[in-house]
Design a protein around this motif. Sequence first.
Motif, PDB file in Angstrom:
ATOM      1  N   ARG A 234       0.817  -1.125   0.044  1.00 50.03           N
ATOM      2  CA  ARG A 234       0.052  -0.060   0.035  1.00 50.03           C
ATOM      3  C   ARG A 234       0.964   1.330   0.005  1.00 50.03           C
ATOM      4  O   ARG A 234       0.775   2.245  -0.599  1.00 50.03           O
ATOM      5  N   TYR A 235       2.071   1.050   0.587  1.00 51.37           N
ATOM      6  CA  TYR A 235       2.814   2.350   0.756  1.00 51.37           C
ATOM      7  C   TYR A 235       4.011   2.266   0.044  1.00 51.37           C
ATOM      8  O   TYR A 235       5.209   2.998   0.428  1.00 51.37           O
ATOM      9  N   ASP A 236       4.219   1.353  -0.731  1.00 47.29           N
ATOM     10  CA  ASP A 236       5.535   1.309  -1.524  1.00 47.29           C
ATOM     11  C   ASP A 236       6.447   0.984  -0.640  1.00 47.29           C
ATOM     12  O   ASP A 236       7.678   1.902  -0.810  1.00 47.29           O
ATOM     13  N   VAL A 237       6.605   0.196   0.255  1.00 47.33           N
ATOM     14  CA  VAL A 237       7.723  -0.185   1.277  1.00 47.33           C
ATOM     15  C   VAL A 237       8.146  -1.565   0.773  1.00 47.33           C
ATOM     16  O   VAL A 237       7.429  -2.422   0.706  1.00 47.33           O
ATOM     17  N   LEU A 238       9.597  -1.814   0.845  1.00 43.98           N
ATOM     18  CA  LEU A 238       9.940  -2.910   0.581  1.00 43.98           C
ATOM     19  C   LEU A 238       9.986  -3.913   1.984  1.00 43.98           C
ATOM     20  O   LEU A 238      10.272  -3.514   3.066  1.00 43.98           O
ATOM     21  N   PHE A 239       9.400  -5.180   1.934  1.00 47.11           N
ATOM     22  CA  PHE A 239       9.628  -6.247   3.083  1.00 47.11           C
ATOM     23  C   PHE A 239      10.872  -7.090   3.114  1.00 47.11           C
ATOM     24  O   PHE A 239      11.167  -7.878   2.032  1.00 47.11           O
TER      25      PHE A 239
END
Length: 447
Positions: A234-239
């Motif tokens: 949703r927030y364009d964050v890498l996991f």
Amino acid sequence: MRNRSAVFYRDFSQVPPTIVRGQGVYLEDDTGRRYLDASASAGVVGIGHGRTEIAQALAEAGVTVTFVYAATFTHPWQERLAQAVLGMAPANMSGVYFVSGGSEANESAWKLARQYFVERGLPQKYKAIARWQSYHGVTLGTLSLSGRTSWRQIYAPLLLPVTHITPPYEYRCAYCSKQGGCTLQCADDLEKAILLEGPDTVAAFFAEPVGGTTATGLTPHPDYYRRVREICDRYDVLFVADEVLCGYGRTGLPFAIGAWSVEPDIIALGKALGGGYAPLAAMVVSEKIRAVFADGGRRFVHGLTYSGTPSSCFAGLKVFEIMTREGLFHRPADIGALLMSKLKHLAARHEAIGEIRGRGLLIGVEFVADRRTREPFPAEFGFAARLAKAMRERNVLIAAGVPLSNFGKNGDHIQISPPFVISEAEVAHVVDALDDTLTEVVKQAPS
Ligand SMILES: Cc1ncc(COP(=O)(O)O)c(C=O)c1O
């Protein structure tokens, strides 16, 4: 005058025994004393100690290619090992970057996440979010990620700002332990943290899929990582899944995150990858990230002299071959279930056991002074350290965890993480030793 060791030991309160031999799950010191290594020497030795076939093959290989600098050349062993790792990885993974240790793998992951967003024209995205009661390494970057209070404090002035969220620690969860089960609020905390930091500034979220040494065996709810994945997307964050300890077979799967059927963007591997036969770790990178670098012909502005060292990759390949041949990527599931059931029997007789948790051969046992209130033992008593010491006196090695409750002040647990080759009889021996040791240590505990 100079009869003392020339080695700068890690702990000057004791002189460590000299180990002269290792075989299977055993280590032997120079007095002939044998220890059952139920910690796999910091979770490293998956295939067991003393596999001479690796040393023999390595001796031959060393003559053909001694060293190759990764910025200039590649070599067949690096190529083959990368293929082997990718062959087992989640389907979205498409490249492997070899390094020498787990801290390097996680440090590389944060830097890669940062450059990935720079390459995409989003240079303001650089922050990392991680969890409390976690461990990602000792370098300043990875210690900043780590939520291990007792190791952070002394270096606090040097650490980078990282937001830490509540871990999925159901036994002591402030959100849901009184509500009859997990509400996934700890996963939703990630969204809150991203919003508070500003989504356009956050690059990555780091988590150990199954908790390691700071809270061994923490195993989140079946929906936890799916929720994490959704929030990251949703927030364009890498996991980033840190599988340095829990990966490469330890939980009974090649990749621990496979139990949640979730695809991370980067996976850090280490420990069992080289199995102790070489300093070897890796960052496994998804196609989404690789494409940004490969399509643009970009260079990752990062590099370590010993990245992809031939002898290390060679040893890694041999470890892979042995693990495949002997079914060791999956064996920890069955033998771990046996260990777990024996420990659960023990809990019926020892009130000091608060919780037993984990997967495969990554098992944490948490101890409490009062099972009903879950009150830990006083920190000064050092329950876990005493237990580990008493186990060692019985020639069984387990690891004492760091304080994990009351903001890192107290709270005891141990980690049992033997080599994947441990036999049923050896499992029984570890649990019997723990039975006796617990009786002894509980007797000494303040009432
Ligand atoms: C989950 C996890 N990440 C990272 C590390 C750091 O790895 P290394 O000690 O090889 O640098 C460890 C080491 O224990 C670990 O357990």
